[in-house]
Design a protein around this motif. Sequence first.
Motif, short mmCIF file in Angstrom:
data_model
loop_
_atom_site.label_atom_id
_atom_site.label_comp_id
_atom_site.label_asym_id
_atom_site.label_seq_id
_atom_site.Cartn_x
_atom_site.Cartn_y
_atom_site.Cartn_z
N ARG A 115 0.84 -1.21 0.00
CA ARG A 115 0.00 0.00 0.00
C ARG A 115 0.87 1.25 0.00
O ARG A 115 0.61 2.20 -0.75
CB ARG A 115 -0.92 -0.01 1.23
N THR A 116 1.90 1.24 0.81
CA THR A 116 2.79 2.40 0.87
C THR A 116 3.54 2.58 -0.44
O THR A 116 3.69 3.70 -0.95
CB THR A 116 3.78 2.23 2.03
N ALA A 117 4.02 1.48 -1.01
CA ALA A 117 4.80 1.55 -2.24
C ALA A 117 3.98 2.09 -3.40
O ALA A 117 4.48 2.87 -4.23
CB ALA A 117 5.35 0.16 -2.59
N PHE A 118 2.71 1.70 -3.48
CA PHE A 118 1.87 2.18 -4.58
C PHE A 118 1.35 3.60 -4.32
O PHE A 118 1.03 4.32 -5.27
CB PHE A 118 0.69 1.23 -4.79
N TYR A 119 1.25 4.00 -3.06
CA TYR A 119 0.69 5.31 -2.76
C TYR A 119 1.74 6.42 -2.78
O TYR A 119 1.42 7.56 -3.11
CB TYR A 119 0.02 5.28 -1.37
N LEU A 120 2.98 6.10 -2.48
CA LEU A 120 4.03 7.12 -2.39
C LEU A 120 4.19 7.93 -3.69
O LEU A 120 4.36 9.15 -3.62
CB LEU A 120 5.36 6.49 -1.99
N PRO A 121 4.17 7.31 -4.88
CA PRO A 121 4.32 8.15 -6.10
C PRO A 121 3.27 9.23 -6.24
O PRO A 121 3.54 10.28 -6.83
CB PRO A 121 4.22 7.12 -7.24
N TRP A 175 1.53 5.91 -13.03
CA TRP A 175 2.55 5.79 -11.99
C TRP A 175 2.05 6.40 -10.67
O TRP A 175 2.33 5.88 -9.60
CB TRP A 175 3.83 6.47 -12.45
N GLY A 176 1.28 7.46 -10.75
CA GLY A 176 0.73 8.08 -9.55
C GLY A 176 -0.71 7.68 -9.30
O GLY A 176 -1.58 8.53 -9.12
N ILE A 177 -0.98 6.38 -9.31
CA ILE A 177 -2.33 5.87 -9.19
C ILE A 177 -2.76 5.68 -7.74
O ILE A 177 -3.86 5.19 -7.46
CB ILE A 177 -2.44 4.52 -9.94
N GLY A 178 -1.93 6.09 -6.79
CA GLY A 178 -2.19 5.81 -5.38
C GLY A 178 -3.51 6.34 -4.85
O GLY A 178 -4.13 5.73 -3.98
#
Length: 317
Positions: A115-121, A175-178
């Motif tokens: 969750r963190t890895a996908f949300y950070l961008p 890439w910024g799909i968080g």
Amino acid sequence: MAPLTPAPALRRKRTRKRLRTLGFLSPWLIGFSVFFGYPLIATVYFSFMHYNQIEPPDFVGLRNWKYVLTQMPLFGPALWNTLWLVVVMVALRVVFGLGIGMLVTKIKSGAGFFRTAFYLPYLAPPVAATVAFVFLLNPGTGPVNEILGAIGIPAPSWFNDADWAKPSLVMLSLWGIGDLMVIFMAALLDVPKEQYEAAELDGAGAWGKFRYVTWPSITPIVLFAVVTGVVQTMQYYTQALVAGKLASGVSISPGTVIQPGYPDHSTLTVPQLVYTLGFQNFNTGAACVLSLVLFVIAMAVTTLLMRKRAGLLPAED
């Protein structure tokens, strides 16, 4: 039997109730009037004026509208690019965000890390993220093309190619799909588990569970994501402008005026054209016409999506 309230007292009571309601609504009413109502009325007013932000406005009738709709050479490409991004970018962001959300909710261990890895961008500033993407996709020195060349795949020119510039912007948005991932995760976790168990007892597989249980439960959230995505993409400005300027290789210094849309107007959007006309060419009337056209299109698409039979929600019997 209770005595009847006198008419003057009843009127005073109703007046106090209305004033109290108006007091609670006043912050919204003031904000709506200042930040939406007045700018919209002013935009309509200036669309019929010749106004360069220095001299007093001069009424010219429909001249600005005729110029924008029939004579402006860049209006067609800008509108096409904007609508292309609305259709392709919004659709792929919704599908990709839903897929990532479903994937993360199924992970048994390490879900917090993913969750963190996908949300950070998503937290990266738009300008910084665009600069990084232009560097990664640089056709001469970018690591992406070096990797593609090493494995024998023809490397495109990305932001330097008119055919690949808009797909590159779509990749940047994915890439910024968080933000969508978090929204869809909340919707997916809110689906009652009893419905999945009932569907499994009825012999439903993975696709059957998604079609008959998951999808009906999350369609309001999908509709919300589509509508907000359309509104945001109709205002797409920063990433396309920064990517075009960096990819063009033109030195940006104080006083330098760079025409947006590199390469070959493939990244030119209507908001960029509004800024160019209004704040570089000081043609406020034409810029207001473009803004109103964009507003009408956005309202029409949003209205169409919000209708149940034309949107994603099932029609009521």
